[in-house]
Scaffold this motif. Structure first.
Motif, PDB file in Angstrom:
ATOM      1  N   GLY A  97       0.830  -1.190   0.000  1.00 27.80           N
ATOM      2  CA  GLY A  97       0.000   0.000   0.000  1.00 27.80           C
ATOM      3  C   GLY A  97       0.864   1.239   0.000  1.00 27.80           C
ATOM      4  N   ALA A  98       0.317   2.305  -0.578  1.00 28.64           N
ATOM      5  CA  ALA A  98       1.006   3.590  -0.623  1.00 28.64           C
ATOM      6  C   ALA A  98       0.187   4.611   0.152  1.00 28.64           C
ATOM      7  CB  ALA A  98       1.186   4.043  -2.073  1.00 28.64           C
ATOM      8  N   LYS A  99       0.834   5.312   1.083  1.00 30.34           N
ATOM      9  CA  LYS A  99       0.181   6.323   1.913  1.00 30.34           C
ATOM     10  C   LYS A  99       0.928   7.637   1.751  1.00 30.34           C
ATOM     11  CE  LYS A  99       1.015   7.116   6.177  1.00 30.34           C
ATOM     12  NZ  LYS A  99       1.062   8.576   6.088  1.00 30.34           N
ATOM     13  N   SER A 100       0.208   8.674   1.372  1.00 30.69           N
ATOM     14  CA  SER A 100       0.840   9.966   1.185  1.00 30.69           C
ATOM     15  C   SER A 100       1.533  10.423   2.455  1.00 30.69           C
ATOM     16  CB  SER A 100      -0.194  11.012   0.776  1.00 30.69           C
ATOM     17  OG  SER A 100       0.391  12.299   0.770  1.00 30.69           O
ATOM     18  N   LYS A 101       2.742  10.916   2.320  1.00 25.70           N
ATOM     19  CA  LYS A 101       3.476  11.405   3.491  1.00 25.70           C
ATOM     20  C   LYS A 101       2.883  12.702   4.005  1.00 25.70           C
ATOM     21  CE  LYS A 101       7.045  14.133   1.127  1.00 25.70           C
ATOM     22  NZ  LYS A 101       8.498  14.302   0.909  1.00 25.70           N
ATOM     23  N   PHE A 102       1.994  13.324   3.221  1.00 22.36           N
ATOM     24  CA  PHE A 102       1.442  14.617   3.602  1.00 22.36           C
ATOM     25  C   PHE A 102       0.190  14.509   4.459  1.00 22.36           C
ATOM     26  CE2 PHE A 102       4.473  16.781   1.152  1.00 22.36           C
ATOM     27  CZ  PHE A 102       4.587  16.183  -0.094  1.00 22.36           C
ATOM     28  N   ASN A 103      -0.389  13.315   4.567  1.00 21.32           N
ATOM     29  CA  ASN A 103      -1.647  13.246   5.310  1.00 21.32           C
ATOM     30  C   ASN A 103      -1.450  13.089   6.811  1.00 21.32           C
ATOM     31  OD1 ASN A 103      -1.193  10.498   5.796  1.00 21.32           O
ATOM     32  ND2 ASN A 103      -2.550   9.814   4.153  1.00 21.32           N
ATOM     33  N   GLY A 104      -0.200  12.818   7.224  1.00 21.43           N
ATOM     34  CA  GLY A 104       0.083  12.782   8.647  1.00 21.43           C
ATOM     35  C   GLY A 104      -0.564  11.655   9.413  1.00 21.43           C
ATOM     36  N   LEU A 105      -1.101  10.689   8.696  1.00 19.69           N
ATOM     37  CA  LEU A 105      -1.812   9.596   9.364  1.00 19.69           C
ATOM     38  C   LEU A 105      -0.872   8.420   9.607  1.00 19.69           C
ATOM     39  CD1 LEU A 105      -5.112   9.712   7.278  1.00 19.69           C
ATOM     40  CD2 LEU A 105      -4.717  10.667   9.554  1.00 19.69           C
ATOM     41  N   SER A 106      -1.260   7.601  10.547  1.00 17.45           N
ATOM     42  CA  SER A 106      -0.481   6.422  10.877  1.00 17.45           C
ATOM     43  C   SER A 106      -0.421   5.452   9.704  1.00 17.45           C
ATOM     44  CB  SER A 106      -1.117   5.722  12.073  1.00 17.45           C
ATOM     45  OG  SER A 106      -0.681   4.388  12.165  1.00 17.45           O
ATOM     46  N   TYR A 107       0.702   4.780   9.552  1.00 11.00           N
ATOM     47  CA  TYR A 107       0.775   3.776   8.496  1.00 11.00           C
ATOM     48  C   TYR A 107       0.401   2.377   8.980  1.00 11.00           C
ATOM     49  CZ  TYR A 107       5.723   3.642  10.190  1.00 11.00           C
ATOM     50  OH  TYR A 107       6.869   3.616  10.939  1.00 11.00           O
ATOM     51  N   TYR A 108      -0.145   2.282  10.185  1.00  6.39           N
ATOM     52  CA  TYR A 108      -0.564   0.986  10.698  1.00  6.39           C
ATOM     53  C   TYR A 108      -1.963   0.588  10.224  1.00  6.39           C
ATOM     54  CZ  TYR A 108       3.308   1.622  13.990  1.00  6.39           C
ATOM     55  OH  TYR A 108       4.540   1.832  14.543  1.00  6.39           O
ATOM     56  N   ALA A 109      -2.771   1.571   9.830  1.00 11.62           N
ATOM     57  CA  ALA A 109      -4.181   1.319   9.526  1.00 11.62           C
ATOM     58  C   ALA A 109      -4.423   1.280   8.035  1.00 11.62           C
ATOM     59  CB  ALA A 109      -5.054   2.392  10.153  1.00 11.62           C
ATOM     60  N   THR A 110      -5.158   0.278   7.593  1.00 17.06           N
ATOM     61  CA  THR A 110      -5.425   0.130   6.158  1.00 17.06           C
ATOM     62  C   THR A 110      -6.188   1.319   5.595  1.00 17.06           C
ATOM     63  OG1 THR A 110      -7.439  -1.117   6.657  1.00 17.06           O
ATOM     64  CG2 THR A 110      -5.431  -2.394   6.275  1.00 17.06           C
ATOM     65  N   ASN A 111      -7.070   1.896   6.380  1.00 15.66           N
ATOM     66  CA  ASN A 111      -7.890   3.003   5.879  1.00 15.66           C
ATOM     67  C   ASN A 111      -7.080   4.249   5.533  1.00 15.66           C
ATOM     68  OD1 ASN A 111     -10.178   1.470   6.177  1.00 15.66           O
ATOM     69  ND2 ASN A 111     -10.842   2.444   8.078  1.00 15.66           N
ATOM     70  N   ASN A 112      -5.864   4.337   6.028  1.00 15.48           N
ATOM     71  CA  ASN A 112      -5.042   5.525   5.804  1.00 15.48           C
ATOM     72  C   ASN A 112      -4.250   5.467   4.501  1.00 15.48           C
ATOM     73  OD1 ASN A 112      -5.990   6.426   8.239  1.00 15.48           O
ATOM     74  ND2 ASN A 112      -4.158   5.825   9.384  1.00 15.48           N
ATOM     75  N   TYR A 113      -4.382   4.381   3.784  1.00 11.85           N
ATOM     76  CA  TYR A 113      -3.624   4.211   2.542  1.00 11.85           C
ATOM     77  C   TYR A 113      -4.419   4.712   1.351  1.00 11.85           C
ATOM     78  CZ  TYR A 113       0.115   1.805   4.866  1.00 11.85           C
ATOM     79  OH  TYR A 113       1.200   1.517   5.673  1.00 11.85           O
ATOM     80  N   ASN A 114      -3.711   5.277   0.380  1.00  8.63           N
ATOM     81  CA  ASN A 114      -4.341   5.847  -0.799  1.00  8.63           C
ATOM     82  C   ASN A 114      -4.517   4.819  -1.922  1.00  8.63           C
ATOM     83  OD1 ASN A 114      -2.255   8.119   0.379  1.00  8.63           O
ATOM     84  ND2 ASN A 114      -4.255   8.976  -0.142  1.00  8.63           N
ATOM     85  N   SER A 115      -3.601   3.887  -2.010  1.00 10.70           N
ATOM     86  CA  SER A 115      -3.634   2.928  -3.113  1.00 10.70           C
ATOM     87  C   SER A 115      -3.113   1.578  -2.642  1.00 10.70           C
ATOM     88  CB  SER A 115      -2.764   3.416  -4.285  1.00 10.70           C
ATOM     89  OG  SER A 115      -3.204   4.656  -4.772  1.00 10.70           O
ATOM     90  N   TRP A 116      -3.624   0.533  -3.311  1.00 16.18           N
ATOM     91  CA  TRP A 116      -3.231  -0.839  -2.997  1.00 16.18           C
ATOM     92  C   TRP A 116      -2.892  -1.591  -4.277  1.00 16.18           C
ATOM     93  CZ3 TRP A 116      -2.506  -2.397   1.890  1.00 16.18           C
ATOM     94  CH2 TRP A 116      -3.098  -1.654   2.916  1.00 16.18           C
ATOM     95  N   GLY A 117      -2.019  -2.577  -4.132  1.00 14.33           N
ATOM     96  CA  GLY A 117      -1.777  -3.502  -5.215  1.00 14.33           C
ATOM     97  C   GLY A 117      -2.793  -4.631  -5.186  1.00 14.33           C
TER      98      GLY A 117
END
Length: 126
Positions: A97-117
């Protein structure tokens, strides 16, 4: 159009090793934290490992600490997960998963990711 494409999964005996890769396109890779998650049949998708956009911070689930290593190559738009000492309980579909570094959200939670493979299957036989 953002695409994350995982590869490298397969069947391995317990105690063996695999390296899965995820190649990203359609985004500025160095602006994204990257995570690996997995989902076994009948279970929810769970956090495995994550690495910040610069690689300065890395975290692992307790279940994989000391066995798995996450890394990234921003020049190749690729994140890796080296998996050693594999156990049957590691059997799952592995997703990056890819999570924008600008959203300031935790990378532990699936909902915080922008895109998935689409995921790659890892099967560990006993």
């Amino acid at each position: 159009q953002v695409q994350l494409i995982e590869s490298g999964g397969g069947l391995v005996q317990a105690g063996g090793s695999l390296r899965v890769s995820c190649v990203a396109s359609g985004l500025t890779f160095s602006s994204y934290d990257m995570g690996w998650f997995r989902q076994a049949p009948g279970k929810e998708r769970e956090f495995v490992a994550a690495i910040t956009w610069s690689g300065s911070r890395i975290d692992y689930a307790d279940s994989v600490k000391g066995r798995f290593t996450i890394s990234r190559d921003n020049a190749k738009n690729t994140v890796y997960l080296q998996m050693n000492s594999l156990k049957p309980e590691d059997t799952a579909v592995y997703y990056c998963g890819a999570k924008s570094k600008f959203n300031g959200l935790s990378y532990y939670a699936t909902n915080n990711y922008n895109s998935w493979g689409q995921g790659t299957q890892v099967t560990v036989s006993s």
